[in-house]
Enzyme design. Sequence first.
Site, PDB file in Angstrom:
ATOM      1  N   SER A  98      -2.327  -1.861  -1.916  1.00 59.71           N
ATOM      2  CA  SER A  98      -1.609  -3.113  -1.672  1.00 59.71           C
ATOM      3  C   SER A  98      -2.583  -4.279  -1.516  1.00 59.71           C
ATOM      4  O   SER A  98      -3.729  -4.106  -1.108  1.00 59.71           O
ATOM      5  CB  SER A  98      -0.768  -3.009  -0.398  1.00 59.71           C
ATOM      6  OG  SER A  98       0.219  -2.009  -0.540  1.00 59.71           O
ATOM      7  N   GLN A  99      -2.084  -5.475  -1.824  1.00 58.74           N
ATOM      8  CA  GLN A  99      -2.854  -6.701  -1.607  1.00 58.74           C
ATOM      9  C   GLN A  99      -3.219  -6.810  -0.114  1.00 58.74           C
ATOM     10  O   GLN A  99      -2.378  -6.552   0.746  1.00 58.74           O
ATOM     11  CB  GLN A  99      -1.984  -7.890  -2.021  1.00 58.74           C
ATOM     12  CG  GLN A  99      -2.676  -9.220  -1.878  1.00 58.74           C
ATOM     13  CD  GLN A  99      -1.752 -10.400  -2.187  1.00 58.74           C
ATOM     14  OE1 GLN A  99      -0.567 -10.222  -2.445  1.00 58.74           O
ATOM     15  NE2 GLN A  99      -2.309 -11.583  -2.159  1.00 58.74           N
TER      16      GLN A  99
END
Length: 216
Positions: free
Chosen positions: A67-68
């Site tokens: 994930s970012q």
Amino acid sequence: MSMKGDTFKHRGMRRKLVAAIREMEVTDEAVLSAIEKVPRHLFLDPAFEKQAYENTAFQIGAGQTISQPYTVAFQTALLELKKGEKVLEIGTGSGFQTAVLLELGVKVFSIERQRELYNKTKPLLTEMGYSAKLFYGDGYKGKEIFAPYDKILITCGAPFVPDALLEQLKPGGIMVIPVGEGRLQEMKRITKNGDGTIEEVNFGTFSFVPMVEEKH
Ligand code: SAH
């Protein structure tokens, strides 16, 4: 903790990454300092070391993504963690989010349905000195034997809120879950009140890889 393969240069890149996340209005300093401690580059293929400290999602194999960093910070802050709490994570993936949770002093139980990722992440976390209970399995079912959980974090896009996960949440507990059928999901914080009733608050649109349902 100090870790093999983590250098002064990496720590400098991490400080910049955390500054970028802070500018996106994540104000929970405990969460930001946890992110500053975790050597994200060790969760990616060494060829992508530079990308590790950009504020973006990235491929981790098996068609999945880490994930970012902003998203990790945002979801983690919504959980309002207290030391010693039991947290169930759905979607271990690279293990980066798991490590951030552990840096916050909680106990982590994490489920991954891609065997390739489970096999890769389990020894990686151990080698880095992180201790979590990792399971290969289906996140829709949760992990009954260790329930109930103070907090539940879903790191893939769920088409709906799975009943089993709601059941395994403690009264007074919080679940953070991106809900949506398509490419985009609505980030929801679901609180289970002491009397078992549910409250839901939306926190905007995000994009996750899908929470995959059993084929059979
Ligand atoms: N927390 C991870 C995010 C990985 S992306 C990280 O920091 O790297 C989401 C992950 O959820 C993927 O690894 C995907 O395989 C996993 N996933 C998808 N459906 C799932 C399910 N039903 N049960 C458990 N994990 C699932």
